[in-house]
Design an enzyme around this catalytic site. Sequence first.
Site, PDB file in Angstrom:
ATOM      1  N   GLY A  16       0.812  -1.215   0.000  1.00 51.62           N
ATOM      2  CA  GLY A  16       0.000   0.000   0.000  1.00 51.62           C
ATOM      3  C   GLY A  16       0.843   1.262   0.000  1.00 51.62           C
ATOM      4  O   GLY A  16       0.469   2.274   0.598  1.00 51.62           O
ATOM      5  N   SER A  18       1.653   3.278  -2.471  1.00 54.12           N
ATOM      6  CA  SER A  18       1.455   4.248  -3.552  1.00 54.12           C
ATOM      7  C   SER A  18       0.918   5.578  -3.054  1.00 54.12           C
ATOM      8  O   SER A  18       0.956   6.583  -3.761  1.00 54.12           O
ATOM      9  CB  SER A  18       0.512   3.677  -4.616  1.00 54.12           C
ATOM     10  OG  SER A  18      -0.755   3.375  -4.060  1.00 54.12           O
ATOM     11  N   ARG A  19       0.403   5.603  -1.802  1.00 52.28           N
ATOM     12  CA  ARG A  19      -0.146   6.849  -1.246  1.00 52.28           C
ATOM     13  C   ARG A  19      -0.240   6.732   0.270  1.00 52.28           C
ATOM     14  O   ARG A  19       0.030   5.695   0.855  1.00 52.28           O
ATOM     15  CB  ARG A  19      -1.523   7.139  -1.837  1.00 52.28           C
ATOM     16  CG  ARG A  19      -2.554   6.056  -1.585  1.00 52.28           C
ATOM     17  CD  ARG A  19      -3.925   6.433  -2.128  1.00 52.28           C
ATOM     18  NE  ARG A  19      -3.943   6.452  -3.569  1.00 52.28           N
ATOM     19  CZ  ARG A  19      -4.318   5.413  -4.329  1.00 52.28           C
ATOM     20  NH1 ARG A  19      -4.692   4.281  -3.763  1.00 52.28           N
ATOM     21  NH2 ARG A  19      -4.311   5.494  -5.629  1.00 52.28           N
ATOM     22  N   GLY A  20      -0.604   7.834   0.897  1.00 58.44           N
ATOM     23  CA  GLY A  20      -0.914   7.818   2.322  1.00 58.44           C
ATOM     24  C   GLY A  20       0.256   7.474   3.226  1.00 58.44           C
ATOM     25  O   GLY A  20       1.410   7.845   2.976  1.00 58.44           O
ATOM     26  N   ILE A  21      -0.032   6.747   4.292  1.00 59.57           N
ATOM     27  CA  ILE A  21       0.971   6.403   5.298  1.00 59.57           C
ATOM     28  C   ILE A  21       2.070   5.545   4.704  1.00 59.57           C
ATOM     29  O   ILE A  21       3.261   5.742   4.998  1.00 59.57           O
ATOM     30  CB  ILE A  21       0.303   5.694   6.495  1.00 59.57           C
ATOM     31  CG1 ILE A  21      -0.589   6.676   7.266  1.00 59.57           C
ATOM     32  CG2 ILE A  21       1.352   5.092   7.427  1.00 59.57           C
ATOM     33  CD1 ILE A  21      -1.461   6.036   8.326  1.00 59.57           C
ATOM     34  N   GLY A  22       1.703   4.602   3.840  1.00 64.49           N
ATOM     35  CA  GLY A  22       2.709   3.731   3.226  1.00 64.49           C
ATOM     36  C   GLY A  22       3.732   4.523   2.434  1.00 64.49           C
ATOM     37  O   GLY A  22       4.944   4.285   2.549  1.00 64.49           O
ATOM     38  N   ASP A  73      -1.592  -7.196  -5.563  1.00 66.56           N
ATOM     39  CA  ASP A  73      -2.807  -7.334  -4.770  1.00 66.56           C
ATOM     40  C   ASP A  73      -2.454  -8.343  -3.692  1.00 66.56           C
ATOM     41  O   ASP A  73      -2.177  -9.505  -3.988  1.00 66.56           O
ATOM     42  CB  ASP A  73      -3.950  -7.852  -5.651  1.00 66.56           C
ATOM     43  CG  ASP A  73      -5.274  -7.967  -4.909  1.00 66.56           C
ATOM     44  OD1 ASP A  73      -5.242  -8.058  -3.666  1.00 66.56           O
ATOM     45  OD2 ASP A  73      -6.330  -7.981  -5.559  1.00 66.56           O
ATOM     46  N   TYR A 167     -14.821  -5.226  10.679  1.00 64.09           N
ATOM     47  CA  TYR A 167     -13.583  -4.464  10.490  1.00 64.09           C
ATOM     48  C   TYR A 167     -12.622  -4.687  11.656  1.00 64.09           C
ATOM     49  O   TYR A 167     -11.421  -4.884  11.459  1.00 64.09           O
ATOM     50  CB  TYR A 167     -13.891  -2.976  10.339  1.00 64.09           C
ATOM     51  CG  TYR A 167     -12.651  -2.104  10.336  1.00 64.09           C
ATOM     52  CD1 TYR A 167     -11.722  -2.190   9.310  1.00 64.09           C
ATOM     53  CD2 TYR A 167     -12.397  -1.201  11.371  1.00 64.09           C
ATOM     54  CE1 TYR A 167     -10.575  -1.402   9.302  1.00 64.09           C
ATOM     55  CE2 TYR A 167     -11.267  -0.405  11.375  1.00 64.09           C
ATOM     56  CZ  TYR A 167     -10.355  -0.511  10.340  1.00 64.09           C
ATOM     57  OH  TYR A 167      -9.217   0.264  10.340  1.00 64.09           O
ATOM     58  N   LYS A 171      -8.825  -6.092  11.409  1.00 66.07           N
ATOM     59  CA  LYS A 171      -7.689  -5.261  11.808  1.00 66.07           C
ATOM     60  C   LYS A 171      -6.926  -5.907  12.955  1.00 66.07           C
ATOM     61  O   LYS A 171      -5.688  -5.880  12.986  1.00 66.07           O
ATOM     62  CB  LYS A 171      -8.191  -3.863  12.204  1.00 66.07           C
ATOM     63  CG  LYS A 171      -7.136  -2.781  12.052  1.00 66.07           C
ATOM     64  CD  LYS A 171      -6.742  -2.566  10.600  1.00 66.07           C
ATOM     65  CE  LYS A 171      -5.530  -1.656  10.498  1.00 66.07           C
ATOM     66  NZ  LYS A 171      -5.019  -1.544   9.133  1.00 66.07           N
TER      67      LYS A 171
END
Length: 418
Positions: A16, A18-22, A73, A167, A171
């Site tokens: 993950g 490609s954006r955000g926290i990652g 994926d 969820y 998690k």
Amino acid sequence: MINTGKLAGRTLFITGASRGIGKAIALRAAQDGANVVVAAKTADPHPKLPGTIYTAAKEIEAAGGKALPCVVDVRDEGAVRTAVQNAVAKFGGIDIVVNNASAISLTPTEQTEMKRYDLMHQINTRGTFLVSKECIPYLRKSNHAHILNISPPLNMAPHWFSNHVAYTMAKYGMSMCVLGMAKELESANIAVNALWPRTAIHTAAMEMLTGKESDQFSRKPEIMADAAYVILSKEPRLVTGKFLIDDEVLQAEGITDLKQYACVPENADKLMPDFFLDVEPEKLVEFAAEGSHAASLKKPAGEAAAGGKIEGLFQKIESLLSEEIVRKTGAVYEFKVKGEESGTWFADLKNGTGKVGKGNPPATADAVLTMDSKHFFDMFTGKLKPANAFMTGKLKISGDLQKAMKLEKLMGGLKSKL
């Protein structure tokens, strides 16, 4: 925070990314000259979410690192194995794994479609297990091996389960991987830890979930990146099996000025807490109320009571309806109001120029929303976001959840007029 250079030449496999926290963690490591495998699904631009594995790779290389973009994926065993093999072929091994990829659907049991249940469990729990499993043989060969899962402490307070049990289970599956693998891999000197934010973190995905104003009372992804950098820079034997919180990690390193991480520095002392910490759900609602509208919108108790009558609210809404609102919304809502002003109300935002009133809707409702009257007025006047009310159990929804959440945009357009 000053770079130490401890990740120079190390290879990180980040899901993950490609954006955000990652991506923020990837860029932080890149400043040390690290190699980063950008393992994410987005190869082509997403219509609503910016960034692809290729744009992230360019940013990583511009920051001083080396990048390998891989279409992955994490549900696909073959794709994960191929990406790991390509990483080893390009960089000679893998030193660090960051399991960041995650899926979220904050729905109660009856409103959770099994395809969404499966998606969350396949990405969050199974994906974390699979990526770790495939990387462990190479981590065993590293002298600086870490697995870091972006997952919460295992907090068994019932309210963290009751509103979105599917969820929470998915998690917590990531966190259980930490609990088990840390002990399992201790003798191999592979550190396994979890990192979780104290507050909401503003990302494109969070904005989609809670609205454009979410940045007002959130921190930047950089706080998670800096905390991850601290953890991943340590000798593996010194920290393993821990459930770490971002600001606590930084404070232990002497970083006490956390205002720099707030998206809006003026709001640094009234940020919305994240899930799964020792925070009562009512506290989340308090922060949501602060976050949706600043203190200037809070009315004195007497004035709020006078202006908070549900009937008057619906009369005001009816006067503001238009064909444009109906066209953009396209749904019929039924509101079951409980408490002091109990009753059933409706809003037909699908037909003609729209209509609201007391009683059952003239057509079958697409979504039924149940809420106490004391929160209902706050929600429609913008003091309480529907997404936050839903997350904390103040708002119950049955029917089409996506259409129910369209109300957030409607309220955003009306709040200044109500």
